[in-house]
Design an enzyme around this catalytic site. Sequence first.
Site, short mmCIF file in Angstrom:
data_model
loop_
_atom_site.label_atom_id
_atom_site.label_comp_id
_atom_site.label_asym_id
_atom_site.label_seq_id
_atom_site.Cartn_x
_atom_site.Cartn_y
_atom_site.Cartn_z
N TYR B 100 0.91 -1.68 -0.07
CA TYR B 100 0.13 0.05 0.01
C TYR B 100 1.06 1.13 0.17
CZ TYR B 100 -2.60 3.59 1.26
OH TYR B 100 -3.73 4.80 1.52
N GLU B 185 -2.96 7.62 -3.91
CA GLU B 185 -3.51 5.96 -3.46
C GLU B 185 -3.36 4.73 -4.44
OE1 GLU B 185 -5.60 4.51 0.26
OE2 GLU B 185 -7.18 4.40 -1.73
#
Lengths: 291, 370
Positions: B100, B185
């Site tokens: 992530y 993101e």
Amino acid sequence: MSILLNRDSRIIVQGITGNQGRFHTRQMLAYGSQVVGGISPTKGGQQIEGVPVFDTVHEAVTATGADASIVFVPAPFAKDAAFEAMENGIRLVVMIPEHIPVQDSIDIVARAKALGVTVIGPNTFGIISPGEQTKMGIMPNHIYRSGPVGVVARSGTLSYEIAFSLTNANLGQSTVVGMGGDPVVGQTFITVLEHFRNDPATTCVVMVGEIGGSAEEEAAEYLETLGKPVVAYLAGRAAPAGKRMGHAGAIIERGKGTLESKEKALRAHGAEVVTMPWQVAEAVRGMLPSK
Amino acid sequence: MKQYEYLAKGALKAYGIPIPAGQLVSTPEEGAQAVASLGPVALKAQVLVGGRGKAGGIRFAQTQQEGYDVAKAMIGMDLKGYRVDRLYAETKLAIERELYISVTTDRNAKRPLVMASLAGGVEIEDVADDQIVKAYVDPEVGVLPYFGREVASALGLEGTIFKEFADLVVKLYRIYREKDAELVEINPLAVVDGHLVAADARLNLDDSALYRHPDTTIVDEGSALERKVHEIGLAYVELDGDIAVMANGAGMAMATLDAIQYFGGRPANFLDAGGGASVGPTAEALDVLVSMKPKAILVNIFGGITRCDDVAAAILQVKKTSGIPVPLVVRLVGTNEQEGVALLKAAGIEAYSEMAEAAEQAVRLAKEAL
């Protein structure tokens, strides 16, 4: 007494020749603010409402000894205006415009921190100190009166509502500060509360918050250091998650920024949290020592 | 403003971040064609809702026939209230690990925040704090290559992945900064054949900065009515109640909704008519409220910059031109209050001075209308 702004503050207006700048210069002068100059590139030499206009902040500061500036220029030019003020020794900058890009606000706030400048806003109604009869902002003049209640708010009209209800209940204000409705603003509840803590004229503080971010949660712990009673009212109970409620900063994102979380934190550290704006004045009355 | 996945991926690609091969699909034929050119694919609904996979918004196709069938089934489907108009077909990845990475603005710190984790593939809110590396960026310094290496090192990455990850932090920050993003993101950031690939991406742009990005694809996820009011230039959110609301200022508008709920009513919308709106836009906003066919309308004005007589004039204008066929409750206080109240009174409309009374009355009238 007051915080951040007093009757000796020497104020310039950046964007004084625009409609907003001109109108609010008149209102500020009417209230008693010491507006000593205005900025409008290429319009230096003019007078607006009897106030001399300069091409640059540098000229204005040199000629008038100004130490505070209120910015009315359109959002795309606001970063430039704020930096011009800060780099020329202005210590207090009030940023009225809405829709300033967040990256610009990040830069403004970072520079202010490095230089020790106080930035109020962006997207704020400004700051008013009724006891000192001075203001830098766009709030209506007649709804305030001098007294012991400090008010710090994220929203303009809602703070007017509450200030006016205090005034009608004979509860005057020391200073009313609008932090601004944007995600990144110069002040936090804590920085403003620190000023109220050090102000002998302030005996009680009203916090007007709203959904989004975690400014209220961050401030909660500080309430114990503050040593003065706090009444808090927060707006947005009926707001759905994931929707921006007018203010760029008023949004519940990914489960963060809910009213419940904020109210819980404030209560846990001793604030009296009321659920409706018209309950604020009564709660404040209950906290002030009876005369 | 949120961007669709395919737009976010386009931005990543433009900054040299590896993404899977992919193409847009808006007909079943294009679904078949996607398999023909990409091989086995994932077909992903281009809607702005979280938990898309669990809701059936990501399906797979091995053959052209499957590509046709899956696209046919997905286009036009309802995904958590949003109609799926387009799919994004991507080469199916053989994912070894899921990481992530994101860059966002931390509102309290007032600076950019890089977040990274080895626990990718789930929403970052569901990842334990001790599994997330957080690194704040000094905006006056920016993100230099060492910053990326430090994040990669804090995650415990090694070798090729360390280098690729460190490089990616720098590029992602550039996107955040140069595109005026609120959030960029990559989740999951997949490891495929020992290299990093952005398997999914989110890009939320700052509405206030759109003026300096004229090429941006405008994505308004609102309903038809929300889009209409946004075009007038007002902040508007549709809610599921039956009392239409207009107030001046975002805080006041929120407080007005709360007041309706407090007295047992249900607000139909959030509408901020602005801190200093004049007659024209105020009348336009009121027209929208009438068009919603609510059980009652509540107008709550604390006139500071807004003038009460302007608001009254707007109300009378709407009453005259299009009519207001439902109970209308008006609260008017502040600048030019007496003039505004008098204008309304002459037209048979009583104005309240207390917000509480007005909200209670609006709730009462809405209930009587049932």
